[in-house]
Scaffold this active site. Sequence first.
Site, PDB file in Angstrom:
ATOM      1  N   PHE A 239      -8.064 -41.454 -30.238  1.00 42.51           N
ATOM      2  CA  PHE A 239      -9.500 -41.149 -30.360  1.00 42.51           C
ATOM      3  C   PHE A 239      -9.864 -40.730 -31.785  1.00 42.51           C
ATOM      4  CE2 PHE A 239      -8.753 -39.877 -25.832  1.00 42.51           C
ATOM      5  CZ  PHE A 239      -9.731 -40.637 -25.225  1.00 42.51           C
TER       6      PHE A 239
ATOM      7  N   ASN B 103     -10.183 -42.548 -43.332  1.00 41.79           N
ATOM      8  CA  ASN B 103      -9.868 -41.799 -42.119  1.00 41.79           C
ATOM      9  C   ASN B 103      -9.584 -42.734 -40.933  1.00 41.79           C
ATOM     10  OD1 ASN B 103      -9.997 -38.834 -41.220  1.00 41.79           O
ATOM     11  ND2 ASN B 103     -11.033 -39.921 -39.589  1.00 41.79           N
TER      12      ASN B 103
ATOM     13  N   SER C 235     -15.597 -49.722 -29.745  1.00 40.72           N
ATOM     14  CA  SER C 235     -17.018 -49.496 -29.455  1.00 40.72           C
ATOM     15  C   SER C 235     -17.733 -50.821 -29.237  1.00 40.72           C
ATOM     16  CB  SER C 235     -17.630 -48.765 -30.650  1.00 40.72           C
ATOM     17  OG  SER C 235     -19.032 -48.783 -30.579  1.00 40.72           O
TER      18      SER C 235
ATOM     19  N   TYR D 164     -18.876 -47.533 -40.319  1.00 39.88           N
ATOM     20  CA  TYR D 164     -18.280 -47.054 -39.068  1.00 39.88           C
ATOM     21  C   TYR D 164     -17.941 -48.246 -38.161  1.00 39.88           C
ATOM     22  CZ  TYR D 164     -18.046 -45.512 -34.243  1.00 39.88           C
ATOM     23  OH  TYR D 164     -17.645 -45.358 -32.936  1.00 39.88           O
TER      24      TYR D 164
ATOM     25  N   LYS E 135     -14.173 -50.087 -36.964  1.00 39.67           N
ATOM     26  CA  LYS E 135     -13.691 -50.384 -35.602  1.00 39.67           C
ATOM     27  C   LYS E 135     -13.233 -51.841 -35.505  1.00 39.67           C
ATOM     28  CE  LYS E 135     -14.371 -46.406 -33.691  1.00 39.67           C
ATOM     29  NZ  LYS E 135     -13.214 -45.585 -33.334  1.00 39.67           N
TER      30      LYS E 135
END
Length: 338
Positions: A80, A99, A124, A149, A153
Amino acid sequence: MAILVTGGAGYIGSHTVLALLERGDDVVVIDNLSNSSRESLSRVEALTGKTLTLYVEDVLNRDALKTIFEQHKITDIIHFAGLKSVGESVQKPIEYYENNVNGSLILLDEMLSAGVKNFIFSSSATVYGNSEIIPLHEGCKVGGTTNPYGTSKLMIEQILSDVALANPELRITCLRYFNPVGAHPSGKIGEDPNGVPCNLLPYITQVAIGKLTCLSIYGGDYPTKDGTGVRDYIHVMDLASGHLAALDHKDKGASFKKFNLGTGVGYSVLDLIAAFENASGISVNYKIVERRPGDIAECWSDSSLAAQELGWKATRKLDEMMRDSWNWQQKNPNGYLE
Ligand code: NAD
Ligand code: UD1
């Protein structure tokens, strides 16, 4: 034998850790607490009457990962940990790629060295970009993400697919979440956004409790049933059970799999407000403003693949999502800060 949960102190992680402990799994969490607090996991322990092991470390820290793999017999990883704010990712792309992407690379590398075979990734619906096909199914084209972001993913999914191809003994599952909302029915754990919430439901609950004055609805002129954006909201406890189903499925099927986790039903912003008002008895002050850049008109899932292959289906309805979000907000007006 233990399950390593990265980012386990966060919103979805804490609910999943609770579900794992409840069914008797051993859980090791690594979380740098950059967007969470120890309190969520203390409450998970209190709710379940079970203990877990928490490492307050960064997944970018190889030495910390090596120590965990040496100290515990890890059989599965649920990943997660990551930064998740769309707007912030536009301002800080390097931080987001470092990150999310580097964190995943380092974790995968150390996982391979440690001989761990099962990996579940928090992906997502954002990977589908602005798809013309609705409902979205796993065969739909991915790409066209509009922010770092979402692109992170997509990049991680690609990396995972390549790693699975090179290591066919692995079992890698990408779970594509739609819009997680709700909280544990106890009201002890829930979503605790930093500052002013960007997502719809936390904004609504903060208006209802008086922390914010007015909800801005981003766009009333979308080609949807009432002009406002339509999404597939899913209760976080259903998401948690989706992870358990994916864990149980690990020995079956291909080495790389991807599943939508949604309800298959789309609700508009106005639907959500009406459902919230019904559940809380409070009227929500709102105004319709300009569209938010990067938003799409509508998005909901075809989650039949998860039903067929994982035997999983979301069962909680919109009124339960509203009730549990409101219960959490009322019992914790300042989140985990007492
Ligand atoms: P969250 O921010 O509540 O949880 C993420 C956790 O990861 C936090 O506890 C944070 O402290 C930790 N973390 C972040 N970077 C870390 C690092 N480098 N090392 C160790 N820990 C780190 O977010 P969430 O809503 O629970 O989301 C969990 C995952 O699901 C994320 O990867 C997110 O991108 C993904 N996801 C979330 C949503 C959503 O709407 N909440 C939707 C789709 C996908
Ligand atoms: C957002 C992210 C997406 C991420 C998802 C789950 C963007 C562009 N997308 O999706 O990448 O995976 O969260 O975390 O941010 N709305 C309002 N007023 C508000 C907030 C939202 O009207 O104050 C509307 C939005 O326009 C949208 C709906 O509510 O129609 C849901 O918004 P939100 O909760 O932010 O989720 P998404 O935009 O679907």
